[in-house]
Design a protein around this motif. Structure first.
Motif, PDB file in Angstrom:
ATOM      1  N   GLY B 315       4.499  10.548   5.400  1.00  0.00           N
ATOM      2  CA  GLY B 315       4.894   9.228   4.927  1.00  0.00           C
ATOM      3  C   GLY B 315       5.594   9.367   3.580  1.00  0.00           C
ATOM      4  N   ILE B 316       6.416   8.369   3.265  1.00  0.00           N
ATOM      5  CA  ILE B 316       7.134   8.437   1.981  1.00  0.00           C
ATOM      6  C   ILE B 316       7.421   7.033   1.485  1.00  0.00           C
ATOM      7  N   GLN B 317       7.375   6.872   0.191  1.00  0.00           N
ATOM      8  CA  GLN B 317       7.666   5.572  -0.409  1.00  0.00           C
ATOM      9  C   GLN B 317       8.342   5.819  -1.746  1.00  0.00           C
ATOM     10  N   ASP B 318       9.354   5.016  -2.043  1.00  0.00           N
ATOM     11  CA  ASP B 318       9.997   5.153  -3.340  1.00  0.00           C
ATOM     12  C   ASP B 318       9.178   4.425  -4.397  1.00  0.00           C
ATOM     13  N   LEU B 319       9.380   4.830  -5.633  1.00  0.00           N
ATOM     14  CA  LEU B 319       8.744   4.115  -6.738  1.00  0.00           C
ATOM     15  C   LEU B 319       9.809   3.262  -7.419  1.00  0.00           C
ATOM     16  N   GLY B 320       9.624   1.979  -7.348  1.00  0.00           N
ATOM     17  CA  GLY B 320      10.582   1.084  -7.974  1.00  0.00           C
ATOM     18  C   GLY B 320       9.837   0.136  -8.880  1.00  0.00           C
ATOM     19  N   GLY B 321      10.037  -1.158  -8.665  1.00  0.00           N
ATOM     20  CA  GLY B 321       9.271  -2.138  -9.413  1.00  0.00           C
ATOM     21  C   GLY B 321       7.796  -1.891  -9.159  1.00  0.00           C
ATOM     22  N   ALA B 322       6.983  -1.995 -10.203  1.00  0.00           N
ATOM     23  CA  ALA B 322       5.539  -1.801 -10.106  1.00  0.00           C
ATOM     24  C   ALA B 322       5.147  -0.341  -9.888  1.00  0.00           C
ATOM     25  N   GLY B 323       6.113   0.547  -9.898  1.00  0.00           N
ATOM     26  CA  GLY B 323       5.850   1.982  -9.972  1.00  0.00           C
ATOM     27  C   GLY B 323       4.781   2.509  -9.048  1.00  0.00           C
ATOM     28  N   LEU B 324       3.907   3.324  -9.640  1.00  0.00           N
ATOM     29  CA  LEU B 324       2.865   4.005  -8.887  1.00  0.00           C
ATOM     30  C   LEU B 324       1.904   3.009  -8.233  1.00  0.00           C
ATOM     31  N   THR B 325       1.638   1.925  -8.920  1.00  0.00           N
ATOM     32  CA  THR B 325       0.732   0.913  -8.373  1.00  0.00           C
ATOM     33  C   THR B 325       1.205   0.456  -7.005  1.00  0.00           C
ATOM     34  N   CYS B 326       2.446   0.116  -6.935  1.00  0.00           N
ATOM     35  CA  CYS B 326       3.004  -0.386  -5.692  1.00  0.00           C
ATOM     36  C   CYS B 326       3.026   0.706  -4.633  1.00  0.00           C
ATOM     37  N   ALA B 327       3.441   1.895  -4.998  1.00  0.00           N
ATOM     38  CA  ALA B 327       3.561   2.974  -4.012  1.00  0.00           C
ATOM     39  C   ALA B 327       2.198   3.362  -3.450  1.00  0.00           C
ATOM     40  N   LEU B 328       1.205   3.485  -4.319  1.00  0.00           N
ATOM     41  CA  LEU B 328      -0.124   3.892  -3.850  1.00  0.00           C
ATOM     42  C   LEU B 328      -0.734   2.825  -2.948  1.00  0.00           C
ATOM     43  N   THR B 329      -0.674   1.585  -3.381  1.00  0.00           N
ATOM     44  CA  THR B 329      -1.337   0.542  -2.603  1.00  0.00           C
ATOM     45  C   THR B 329      -0.590   0.267  -1.297  1.00  0.00           C
ATOM     46  N   GLU B 330       0.724   0.277  -1.336  1.00  0.00           N
ATOM     47  CA  GLU B 330       1.472  -0.020  -0.107  1.00  0.00           C
ATOM     48  C   GLU B 330       1.316   1.079   0.939  1.00  0.00           C
ATOM     49  N   THR B 331       1.335   2.330   0.498  1.00  0.00           N
ATOM     50  CA  THR B 331       1.215   3.411   1.486  1.00  0.00           C
ATOM     51  C   THR B 331      -0.180   3.414   2.105  1.00  0.00           C
ATOM     52  N   ALA B 332      -1.199   3.177   1.279  1.00  0.00           N
ATOM     53  CA  ALA B 332      -2.563   3.164   1.806  1.00  0.00           C
ATOM     54  C   ALA B 332      -2.773   1.944   2.699  1.00  0.00           C
ATOM     55  N   ALA B 333      -2.310   0.796   2.232  1.00  0.00           N
ATOM     56  CA  ALA B 333      -2.511  -0.427   3.009  1.00  0.00           C
ATOM     57  C   ALA B 333      -1.796  -0.349   4.350  1.00  0.00           C
ATOM     58  N   ALA B 334      -0.641   0.288   4.356  1.00  0.00           N
ATOM     59  CA  ALA B 334       0.124   0.371   5.602  1.00  0.00           C
ATOM     60  C   ALA B 334      -0.615   1.191   6.653  1.00  0.00           C
ATOM     61  N   ALA B 335      -1.434   2.136   6.195  1.00  0.00           N
ATOM     62  CA  ALA B 335      -2.142   2.995   7.146  1.00  0.00           C
ATOM     63  C   ALA B 335      -3.586   2.551   7.349  1.00  0.00           C
ATOM     64  N   GLY B 336      -4.063   1.665   6.509  1.00  0.00           N
ATOM     65  CA  GLY B 336      -5.465   1.255   6.591  1.00  0.00           C
ATOM     66  C   GLY B 336      -6.411   2.316   6.048  1.00  0.00           C
ATOM     67  N   THR B 337      -5.847   3.296   5.397  1.00  0.00           N
ATOM     68  CA  THR B 337      -6.664   4.378   4.852  1.00  0.00           C
ATOM     69  C   THR B 337      -7.028   4.080   3.406  1.00  0.00           C
ATOM     70  N   GLY B 338      -7.797   4.987   2.840  1.00  0.00           N
ATOM     71  CA  GLY B 338      -8.066   4.920   1.418  1.00  0.00           C
ATOM     72  C   GLY B 338      -7.311   6.043   0.728  1.00  0.00           C
ATOM     73  N   MET B 339      -7.496   6.126  -0.576  1.00  0.00           N
ATOM     74  CA  MET B 339      -6.803   7.166  -1.301  1.00  0.00           C
ATOM     75  C   MET B 339      -7.603   7.530  -2.538  1.00  0.00           C
ATOM     76  N   ARG B 340      -7.639   8.811  -2.837  1.00  0.00           N
ATOM     77  CA  ARG B 340      -8.328   9.305  -4.016  1.00  0.00           C
ATOM     78  C   ARG B 340      -7.271   9.924  -4.909  1.00  0.00           C
ATOM     79  N   VAL B 341      -7.132   9.422  -6.110  1.00  0.00           N
ATOM     80  CA  VAL B 341      -6.054   9.876  -6.984  1.00  0.00           C
ATOM     81  C   VAL B 341      -6.607  10.336  -8.331  1.00  0.00           C
ATOM     82  N   TRP B 342      -6.123  11.491  -8.773  1.00  0.00           N
ATOM     83  CA  TRP B 342      -6.478  12.000 -10.103  1.00  0.00           C
ATOM     84  C   TRP B 342      -5.287  11.711 -11.019  1.00  0.00           C
ATOM     85  N   LEU B 343      -5.428  10.684 -11.773  1.00  0.00           N
ATOM     86  CA  LEU B 343      -4.277  10.149 -12.508  1.00  0.00           C
ATOM     87  C   LEU B 343      -3.769  11.094 -13.600  1.00  0.00           C
TER      88      LEU B 343
END
Lengths: 227, 916
Positions: B315-343
């Protein structure tokens, strides 16, 4: 045997695909060369294409000139390998000291893309022998830093030795000294040109087919015609 | 695992259970370094939030309403942490959530005609349509209005960069850009600041990326004075089997951030964030407009395409408006999965950045990848080859055992700073049905019709009107702008500005290509947003069909004022309804788009400005029809036909604005069934070779189209005004009415009969209005005026150089040489500045108001002018004015009255994300 013409891709090269297409249309085999690979893979000639190598940060062509592939090309060019530098390629050739002078910011300070008439001043190079001296050709120009400058002595020398290969006519698009659009080294195998002959090789996409002559010239040169 | 040649630091810490490869990832920010006093320890964590429910939070300053904040607390079962609050405030902003527009935008899906071409539609980064068995194209237009006003160069540049990444994220290679631009009054001092910067930014970024700029618009109107519109469109091409999606599928997969480092630029577009969160306003925390690095984006494009072809990403998502927030939440929400991120692993430009800043940063040139663990090495190697950073920052986690979607869990140096359900940010945002009310002034505005204004009637006044109109800023040649863009790179540009559409070849073997046009008319939309939007759609559609292409898809950028103003909201709703209805009538779907609200200065909103893009397919670009009249040897010429009907329609017209500064009445009628028939006719006529040229009529009417078609290749024309338009000011109406559904075509000798038969068969009204005149060197309207092409060109080309770079006017022009197929780009000597065109003195103009401006009765739907007209026009005695050979005398200077461009980006104001 089909001639093999190398086209170098630097990070930020943009017209490499177009140069390869032009080589193919001219009847040769394009060979893609990578900036990080010093090997020339047996090519008979090399094109340094247009673009913004390394972002043109620092100074146009200043970083590309240190790419591993350039070391090999500089040596081979001194040994007679035909090399054509287009736009950014011209800038790289100047930075690599294969050609004299430098290309600076357009006098009007804007990037300018237009269809430009040139007069071929020298048909004696490896890349222009398919033209007649004095022939007028129409080729797109597109650059932000295409203003050719050199000290008066160098300019006089270029003129005196017939090394001004092409001049802008009907308007100078960038303020180049003496309307210079292209020059060559003293051996005539290395040519730098600011306009883009690779964009004038197809009826559909170019303003003319005049650009093709640069690529057919080198084929002629390679089969033994006088350079 | 950061592959950039920068020094990499080891870090002891790093996270628990994660894939082997990712476990080596050294954080870019040294976790071991001494933490600046005061902030590392004070980070607001989830446990802390749980223990301090009463802590006051600056949600209002972040743009959240009380009920929205309460809802967040309800979702989380506690107060949000500082980082979470930042994320919700961004994702629930107008910009990201479409909370005001969503209820309206649904119509695009509900009313969409069935299409078997659509591979991805609204809600994706960009719509994707199939154009052959193997190839698909994707395109979308976005806005970057506010940043471009604040910082024209970077605002416009990053607008281009943003839309290009949207296209890239679909699996496509970006192949062209276009820029619809709107500025304040052409002669306003601030326009001289904004326009050159915007144009240089569009060019600076696009040229360096190697994307041809093939069209767009440049429009001036005082309503955009404090709020220019910088929209950007990108077109991409992909093999149908390379389509990418953004779903972060597959628990255990690695989440990789690739591209530029993350800095403090453009933080959330929410300047309030910093000021509300920190007491002392330290300079370095002040958010700013993002800064673009096109070189990095070029590398990112090549790296991504290599990854796609090697099938290395899930999967791939660009970072635009809302940056990482948008990319992380949209990719996870689209799959119904969760995500663990070390910021702390995110490579930073500024090591002192805090978690909420990293999450909100809008630094450019970044993509988020989801990669299978065993392919991580290959991904990192590809990134290294292209010299871009790639860093494993997290992993995909499974949904909950009970089937509920997973959670997004983010730690920062072992502090748990975020623990949220990703879908709550993406899908569960607020949705508002905002109050709407027709603006109170609309009835009066519509009653004030331009058809009652004094019009020129005498031939001399008409002549002067032509010269004044083609020199007016909106109709003048835009070469000064378009010359700053590379239109040749990639070698597939078949048509570019000033042509009606840009045409790009996408398959060299077969000649398959696409045509693209973007159009909008804020004045029409102001007078009637429903029909004004349909008119924009009709114009873009017509601009595509005149090339011979078949339209297949629509994109849009809806630029409006504040949605909190009921009048604006009404305009918006009407525009959306108009576009959805129009697309249904034309049988082509909206595949994506963008909404930009809050385009206003104080209480004054811009004209509602829906910008509509239409994409069409050409089976063989060799059949494309250009706009310019064609030179013919030996006195040969083509016949000129006007297709469609001309009515007395002057309200909202360019003439009313230029001559009387008048805006009122109702815009021209729009008949989409007719537009469709016109399109089918032109496609067929182009295919069988009936057309030498075809040019849309829009702003400036027939006069403008004639002048543009003449100047394009330096070929004159002689036309006769039809009998029913003779007398009084009717010749003026014929030349300047802006009736829709009209096209000017030139037909080569021998094709007239077949062409007119085809028109009759398709039910498209046509009229023979004259002939081209390759040797005459002038545009002549029989019995009215004759103007040499040199005079036309001088008037048409001088305006923009005079306004934006006085020095260049003096530049030596190139002579024109007729080269077949040449795109003329060399300005002619401008000996006579356009300013010399004397304005018509209204007092001297015969005024002849027509009280009732109803449609002119159609004179026998298809009634060609009697053949005699042609003969008469051929009568000798015309040529004289222009000396010298036509070919040398007039090489057009890249005219193009209306085709110009701009770019776009993300509005910093709310509103802008994908329509979903």
């Amino acid at each position: 045997m089909t001639a093999r013409v190398g086209v170098v891709t630097f990070p930020g090269s943009l017209d490499d695909g177009d140069a390869a297409r032009a080589v193919r249309i001219a009847g040769a085999e394009p060979v893609r060369l990578w900036h990080g690979d010093p090997a020339l893979h047996g090519v008979d000639a090399v094109v340094l294409p247009g673009g913004f190598s390394y972002g043109d940060y620092l100074r146009c062509g200043a970083i590309a000139r240190f790419a591993p592939v350039m070391e090999t090309i500089v040596d081979a060019a001194r040994g007679g390998l035909p090399v054509l530098g287009i736009c950014n390629g011209f800038q790289i050739l100047c930075e690599a000291h294969l050609l004299p002078g430098a290309l600076t910011r357009n006098q009007h300070l804007h990037f300018r893309n237009r269809d430009q008439f040139l007069r071929i001043e020298s048909a004696g190079t490896a890349w222009t022998n398919a033209f007649q001296p004095g022939q007028e050709v129409l080729i797109p120009v597109k650059n932000g830093e295409g203003c050719y400058v050199a000290d008066p002595a160098t300019l006089d020398q270029l003129e005196g030795e017939g090394r001004v290969v092409a001049r802008y006519i009907g308007g100078n698009p960038n303020g180049s000294q003496r309307d210079i659009a292209a020059i060559t080294n003293s051996a005539g195998n290395v040519v730098g040109i600011m306009p883009h002959p690779e964009h004038a090789v197809e009826e559909l996409t170019g303003p003319s087919l005049d650009g093709l002559g640069f690529f057919t010239s080198v084929l002629k040169h390679l089969v033994g015609a006088p350079a | 695992m950061t592959t950039h040649p920068d020094p990499v630091r080891e870090t002891p810490e790093v996270a628990p259970a994660q894939p082997r490869a990712a476990a080596d990832v050294p954080p870019a920010a040294p976790a071991t370094g001494p933490a600046p006093a005061g902030w590392a320890e004070d980070v607001d964590t989830v446990p802390r939030a749980g223990g301090t429910p009463g802590e006051l939070q600056p949600y209002a300053e972040l743009g959240l309403r009380d009920d929205e904040y309460d809802r967040i607390r309800h979702i989380l079962g506690r107060r949000p942490t500082q980082a979470e609050l930042a994320m919700y405030s961004i994702m629930w902003s107008e910009h990201c959530s479409y909370k005001s527009s969503k209820v309206h935008l649904r119509q695009f899906g509900e009313k969409a005609p069935p299409s078997d071409r659509l591979l991805a539609g609204i809600g994706e980064n960009a719509g994707v349509v199939r154009v052959s068995d193997e190839l698909a194209v994707t395109f979308k237009v976005e806005s970057h209005n506010h940043p471009s006003f604040v910082e024209p160069y970077q605002g416009a540049a990053t607008g281009v960069g943003g839309i290009v990444r949207d296209i890239l994220a679909m699996g496509a290679r970006p192949v062209a850009v276009m820029d619809p631009l709107r500025f304040g009054a052409a002669d306003h001092p601030d326009t001289a600041r904004v326009l050159p910067g915007v144009v240089a930014g569009v060019g600076g970024y696009g040229n360096c990326l190697g994307l041809p700029n093939i069209g767009g618009e440049v429009v001036f109107d005082p309503c955009y004075q404090g709020n220019p519109l910088v929209n950007a469109l990108c077109l991409g091409v992909l093999p149908v089997n390379r389509l990418q999606n953004k779903a972060a599928a597959g628990p255990g997969n690695v989440v990789v951030l690739m591209g530029a480092k993350t800095g403090r630029d453009g933080i959330g577009g929410v300047s309030v964030l910093a000021s509300a969160t920190f007491d002392e306003g330290s300079e370095e925390r002040r958010p700013s407009v993002q800064v673009g690095d096109p070189f990095m984006e070029k590398l990112l494009i090549e790296a991504c395409l290599e990854l796609y072809d090697a099938e290395l990403v899930v999967g791939i998502q660009d970072l635009g408006g809302a940056g990482l927030t948008c990319a992380l939440t949209e990719t996870a929400a689209a799959a119904g999965t969760g995500m663990r991120v070390w910021l702390e692993r995110v490579p930073l430009r500024e090591p002192s950045m805090e978690p909420h800043e990293i999450l909100a940063s809008e630094s450019q040139e970044r993509m988020l990848l989801v990669v299978e663990p065993e392919k991580l090495d290959a991904v990192l190697k590809t990134a290294e080859k292209w010299g871009v950073w790639a860093t494993a920052i997290g992993e995909v986690t499974p949904p909950a055992p009970d089937g509920q979607p997973g959670r997004l869990v983010i730690t920062w140096r072992d502090h748990l700073v975020v623990d949220v359900p990703p879908g709550s940010l993406v899908d569960d945002g607020p949705v508002y049905a905002r109050p709407m009310r027709e603006p109170a002034d609309l009835i009066l505005l519509q009653a004030d019709r331009a058809e009652t204004l004094p019009r020129p009637a005498a031939p001399e006044a008409l002549r002067e009107t032509v010269l004044r109109m083609i020199a007016s800023p909106n109709l003048a040649d835009k070469t000064w702008v378009t010359e700053q863009y590379d239109r040749y790179v990639l070698g597939n540009t078949v048509l570019a500005q000033p042509e009606d559409s840009g045409v790009i070849r996408i398959d060299e073997r077969t000649g398959l290509g696409v045509a693209l046009s973007v159009d909008g008319n804020g004045r029409y939309a102001r007078l009637d947003p429903y029909h004004g939007t349909k008119l924009a759609l009709a114009e873009a559609y017509r601009n595509v069909v005149v090339t011979g292409a078949k339209p297949i898809a629509v994109t849009n950028c809806l630029n409006f004022g504040s949605p909190e103003d009921p009048g604006v909201m009404w305009q918006f709703a009407e525009a959306v309804r108009g576009l959805a209805d129009g697309c249904a009538e034309l049988g082509i779907p909206v595949t994506g788009g963008n909404v930009s609200f809050y385009n206003q200065t104080g209480a004054a909103a811009i004209h509602p400005t829906p910008v509509v893009g239409v994409l069409g397919v050409l089976d063989d670009v060799a059949n494309r029809v250009p706009m310019g009249f064609v030179p013919r040897p030996n006195g040969d010429h083509d016949q000129l036909f006007l297709l469609g009907e001309t009515h007395v329609e002057l309200s909202g017209s360019e003439w009313a604005w230029v001559t009387h500064e008048h805006l009122g009445g109702v815009p021209p009628q729009v008949d989409l069934a007719h537009e469709r028939a016109l399109g089918e006719l032109l496609a067929e006529a182009a295919r069988v070779g009936h057309l030498s040229s075809a040019h849309d009529l829009s702003d400036g009417g027939l006069a403008q189209s004639l002048v543009e078609s003449c100047l394009r290749r330096g070929v004159g024309a002689r036309i006769a005004v039809p009998e029913r338009f003779a007398g009084g000011s009717m010749p003026f109406v014929y030349l300047f009415s802006e009736s829709a559904g009209r096209v000017l075509v030139s037909v080569p000798r021998g094709h007239e009969k077949a062409f007119t038969a085809l028109c009759a068969e398709r039910g498209v009204p046509f009229e023979l209005i004259g002939v081209t005149d390759p040797t005459g060197g002038a545009l002549e309207v029989h019995g009215q005026f004759r103007i040499g092409l040199d005079e036309l060109r001088a008037a048409h080309t001088a305006t923009l150089p005079r306004l934006f770079s006085g020095a260049e006017v003096a530049e030596v022009p190139a002579p024109a040489t007729g080269v077949a197929g040449a795109v003329e780009a060399v300005p002619l000597p401008v000996s006579e500045p356009a300013a010399e065109v004397a304005p018509v003195d209204p007092a001297s103009v015969e005024s002849e108001p027509i009280a009732s401006a109803g449609p002119i009765p159609r004179a026998g739907a298809a009634e060609p002018v009697a053949p005699g007209a042609d003969t008469a026009a051929d009568a000798p005695g015309a040529p004289e004015a222009t000396a010298g050979p036509v070919e040398a005398a007039d090489e057009p200077a890249e005219p193009a009255a209306e085709a110009t461009r701009s770019d776009s980006g993300a509005d910093e104001q709310p509103a802008e994300p994908d329509q979903r």
